[in-house]
Design a protein around this motif. Structure first.
Motif, PDB file in Angstrom:
ATOM      1  N   LEU A 101      36.863 -63.641  44.384  1.00 58.14           N
ATOM      2  CA  LEU A 101      37.795 -62.753  43.705  1.00 58.14           C
ATOM      3  C   LEU A 101      37.789 -61.400  44.415  1.00 58.14           C
ATOM      4  O   LEU A 101      36.816 -61.045  45.094  1.00 58.14           O
ATOM      5  CB  LEU A 101      37.413 -62.592  42.243  1.00 58.14           C
ATOM      6  CG  LEU A 101      36.074 -61.939  41.883  1.00 58.14           C
ATOM      7  CD1 LEU A 101      36.113 -61.405  40.474  1.00 58.14           C
ATOM      8  CD2 LEU A 101      34.947 -62.941  41.987  1.00 58.14           C
ATOM      9  N   PRO A 102      38.888 -60.634  44.309  1.00 60.31           N
ATOM     10  CA  PRO A 102      38.924 -59.309  44.952  1.00 60.31           C
ATOM     11  C   PRO A 102      37.813 -58.417  44.411  1.00 60.31           C
ATOM     12  O   PRO A 102      37.526 -58.429  43.213  1.00 60.31           O
ATOM     13  CB  PRO A 102      40.316 -58.778  44.577  1.00 60.31           C
ATOM     14  CG  PRO A 102      41.110 -59.986  44.234  1.00 60.31           C
ATOM     15  CD  PRO A 102      40.155 -60.952  43.641  1.00 60.31           C
ATOM     16  N   PHE A 103      37.218 -57.642  45.324  1.00 56.36           N
ATOM     17  CA  PHE A 103      36.067 -56.847  44.927  1.00 56.36           C
ATOM     18  C   PHE A 103      36.494 -55.639  44.117  1.00 56.36           C
ATOM     19  O   PHE A 103      37.437 -54.939  44.461  1.00 56.36           O
ATOM     20  CB  PHE A 103      35.306 -56.374  46.168  1.00 56.36           C
ATOM     21  CG  PHE A 103      34.227 -55.397  45.850  1.00 56.36           C
ATOM     22  CD1 PHE A 103      33.045 -55.831  45.257  1.00 56.36           C
ATOM     23  CD2 PHE A 103      34.400 -54.036  46.102  1.00 56.36           C
ATOM     24  CE1 PHE A 103      32.059 -54.913  44.966  1.00 56.36           C
ATOM     25  CE2 PHE A 103      33.401 -53.139  45.813  1.00 56.36           C
ATOM     26  CZ  PHE A 103      32.219 -53.586  45.243  1.00 56.36           C
ATOM     27  N   ASP A 104      35.800 -55.481  43.037  1.00 54.31           N
ATOM     28  CA  ASP A 104      35.915 -54.258  42.254  1.00 54.31           C
ATOM     29  C   ASP A 104      34.675 -54.173  41.395  1.00 54.31           C
ATOM     30  O   ASP A 104      34.378 -55.107  40.647  1.00 54.31           O
ATOM     31  CB  ASP A 104      37.178 -54.259  41.404  1.00 54.31           C
ATOM     32  CG  ASP A 104      37.402 -52.892  40.772  1.00 54.31           C
ATOM     33  OD1 ASP A 104      36.779 -52.655  39.721  1.00 54.31           O
ATOM     34  OD2 ASP A 104      38.177 -52.118  41.341  1.00 54.31           O
TER      35      ASP A 104
ATOM     36  N   SER B  92      31.571 -59.920  50.779  1.00 48.84           N
ATOM     37  CA  SER B  92      31.914 -60.276  52.153  1.00 48.84           C
ATOM     38  C   SER B  92      31.437 -59.190  53.098  1.00 48.84           C
ATOM     39  O   SER B  92      30.983 -58.117  52.671  1.00 48.84           O
ATOM     40  CB  SER B  92      33.420 -60.484  52.289  1.00 48.84           C
ATOM     41  OG  SER B  92      34.114 -59.286  51.954  1.00 48.84           O
ATOM     42  N   ASP B  93      31.582 -59.414  54.384  1.00 50.82           N
ATOM     43  CA  ASP B  93      31.095 -58.446  55.369  1.00 50.82           C
ATOM     44  C   ASP B  93      31.851 -57.123  55.301  1.00 50.82           C
ATOM     45  O   ASP B  93      31.254 -56.049  55.466  1.00 50.82           O
ATOM     46  CB  ASP B  93      31.220 -59.043  56.775  1.00 50.82           C
ATOM     47  CG  ASP B  93      30.311 -60.244  56.946  1.00 50.82           C
ATOM     48  OD1 ASP B  93      29.320 -60.358  56.183  1.00 50.82           O
ATOM     49  OD2 ASP B  93      30.588 -61.088  57.834  1.00 50.82           O
ATOM     50  N   ASN B  94      33.131 -57.182  55.075  1.00 53.85           N
ATOM     51  CA  ASN B  94      33.904 -55.944  55.004  1.00 53.85           C
ATOM     52  C   ASN B  94      34.021 -55.411  53.596  1.00 53.85           C
ATOM     53  O   ASN B  94      34.777 -54.459  53.338  1.00 53.85           O
ATOM     54  CB  ASN B  94      35.306 -56.149  55.590  1.00 53.85           C
ATOM     55  CG  ASN B  94      36.045 -57.292  54.892  1.00 53.85           C
ATOM     56  OD1 ASN B  94      35.552 -57.844  53.900  1.00 53.85           O
ATOM     57  ND2 ASN B  94      37.209 -57.644  55.426  1.00 53.85           N
ATOM     58  N   ALA B  95      33.264 -55.982  52.665  1.00 57.82           N
ATOM     59  CA  ALA B  95      33.196 -55.543  51.274  1.00 57.82           C
ATOM     60  C   ALA B  95      34.544 -55.565  50.585  1.00 57.82           C
ATOM     61  O   ALA B  95      34.784 -54.829  49.630  1.00 57.82           O
ATOM     62  CB  ALA B  95      32.579 -54.148  51.186  1.00 57.82           C
ATOM     63  N   SER B  96      35.445 -56.414  51.062  1.00 62.66           N
ATOM     64  CA  SER B  96      36.762 -56.481  50.437  1.00 62.66           C
ATOM     65  C   SER B  96      36.856 -57.603  49.406  1.00 62.66           C
ATOM     66  O   SER B  96      37.808 -57.649  48.627  1.00 62.66           O
ATOM     67  CB  SER B  96      37.844 -56.699  51.503  1.00 62.66           C
ATOM     68  OG  SER B  96      37.618 -57.909  52.203  1.00 62.66           O
TER      69      SER B  96
END
Length: 421
Positions: free
Chosen positions: A40-43, A75-79
């Motif tokens: 899921l999208p990070f928040d 994820s690696d890019n924190a997205s």
């Protein structure tokens, strides 16, 4: 266009595992782990919860049959954000099987557990025992029915030995002793001739005097298709058996193909004669049969093996057949001048020595000529009136003489005498 925090939290997660509904078949008593992973999208303000249900009921942590483990990483890019829930199920009874569902927001992933029997060596052992039993059954059937199958095949597809000029099926050589005479005349001859229809030539004289075949032996054996030797103790006491049995064996093999030797079991164990060992060494070139205690019965293996070694017999119709072997002593009513040689003679019945077989062909009556005065005259010159009573008929049926097959013989026929000419 920017998404607000509320919008990010309403984005449905993506189910990574399982990719679709799964059906598993674990065995009873085992443990299985169900993996439910979503993306899921990070928040950091969005914290969705992964929950489990079984057969429509929520699972709690109070049950010892289930163990839950949750993991979260970015994820690696924190997205993006990943969440994983591992449910371990102890399958101790049939109640632990069913449909398990993993819920994340409005997304559901299902696992269906079905019972499967434990894989082990029991099935393999049972299959091996079944195969072994089948092989044992086939081996027993082969041992019990081998001779019957060979006889059936020989009688249907074996090679026929007809039109070869032979008058007898087998030449039987035996010693002129009390036991051997009884064995040949009361056992071998009735069984082979009356039951199986073979024609034998019996000889109780030595077949190899001075280790050399006589002219009579060569002539008689040449008229027979097989050679049978009753190899008793008395037979082995002959000079050629004691001194030159090896050379005599080669002589017999030259006179007849695959000679048949009959040995008695009681003597077979006690005899230390070199002839027995020599016959064992040449089993491929000769037929060695052992007369046992139970060989007397007609259905014993001895008679089956002996019939396999003898020529194939063919059954002909009453009015057809090979004149060489169909009539006793090779006598045909058209070839015999005097009826006395073909008068009825009783022969042993197939079921014993007390009965009689059917009559053999009789010869035609003495020729009669008619004088000018009308009375009937016999061929010898004596006049005698002959009247046939009503219903009386000639002793020989001549209706089929035109259909007789005489092409099977190799010699010449003389149907008239010099006096007739």
């Amino acid at each position: 266009m920017r998404l607000t925090m509320t919008d990010l939290c309403t984005v449905p997660p993506e189910v990574l595992s399982p990719s679709s509904s799964q059906t598993l078949e674990p065995t009873l008593g085992s443990q299985i782990t169900l993996n439910c992973t979503v993306r899921l999208p990070f928040d950091e303000h969005c914290n969705p919860i992964l929950s489990w249900m079984k057969d429509g009921h929520w699972l709690g942590n109070e049950s010892s049959q289930y163990t839950l483990e949750e993991k979260t990483w970015r994820s690696d890019n924190a997205s993006e954000k990943f969440m994983s829930s591992l449910l371990s199920v102890n399958l101790t009874s049939d109640e632990n099987y069913g449909v398990f569902a993993c819920l994340a927001s409005n997304i559901t992933a299902t696992f269906t557990l079905q019972r499967s029997e434990a894989a082990g060596h029991v099935g393999a052992v049972l299959a091996a025992l079944a195969v072994l039993a089948l092989l044992l059954f086939v081996a027993v059937i082969y041992v019990k029915c081998r001779l019957n199958m060979l006889l059936w095949y020989r009688n249907h597809y074996g090679e026929l030995e007809l039109n070869d000029g032979k008058l007898y099926d087998a030449y039987v050589s035996y010693m002129n002793s009390s036991d051997d005479r009884k064995f040949v005349n009361f056992i071998v001859k009735p069984q082979l001739e009356n039951r199986y229809g073979y024609k034998l030539f019996l000889d109780d004289k030595t077949i190899l005097p001075n280790s050399e075949p006589s002219a009579d032996l060569i002539m008689n054996v040449s008229r027979c298709r097989r050679l049978i030797v009753v190899l008793s103790n008395a037979y082995l006491e002959q000079d050629w058996c004691n001194n030159n049995f090896r050379e005599g064996l080669w002589r017999l093999m030259e006179l007849s193909q695959r000679p048949i030797f009959i040995v008695f079991q009681t003597q077979y164990r006690e005899i230390v004669h070199p002839a027995i060992n020599l016959l064992k060494q040449h089993k491929k070139a000769v037929t060695l049969l052992l007369w046992r205690t139970g060989s007397m019965t007609p259905s014993s293996d001895f008679w089956k093996e002996l019939c396999l070694a003898l020529p194939r017999k063919v059954s002909f119709q009453h009015a057809m057949g090979d004149p060489q072997t169909q009539l006793q002593e090779d006598k045909d009513p058209m070839l015999i001048l005097h009826s006395s040689s073909l008068e009825h003679r009783g022969e042993p019945h197939p079921e014993g020595d007390l009965g009689l077989r059917g009559p053999i062909f009789r010869g035609p009556p003495t020729p009669r000529v008619t004088s000018s005065d009308g009375p009937t005259a016999l061929a010898g010159g004596t006049m005698e009136e002959v009247q046939l009573s009503e219903g009386q008929r000639n002793e020989i049926d001549v209706s089929d003489l035109g259909s007789r097959n005489y092409g099977a013989r190799t010699d010449f026929y003389c149907l008239v005498t010099e006096d007739d000419l």
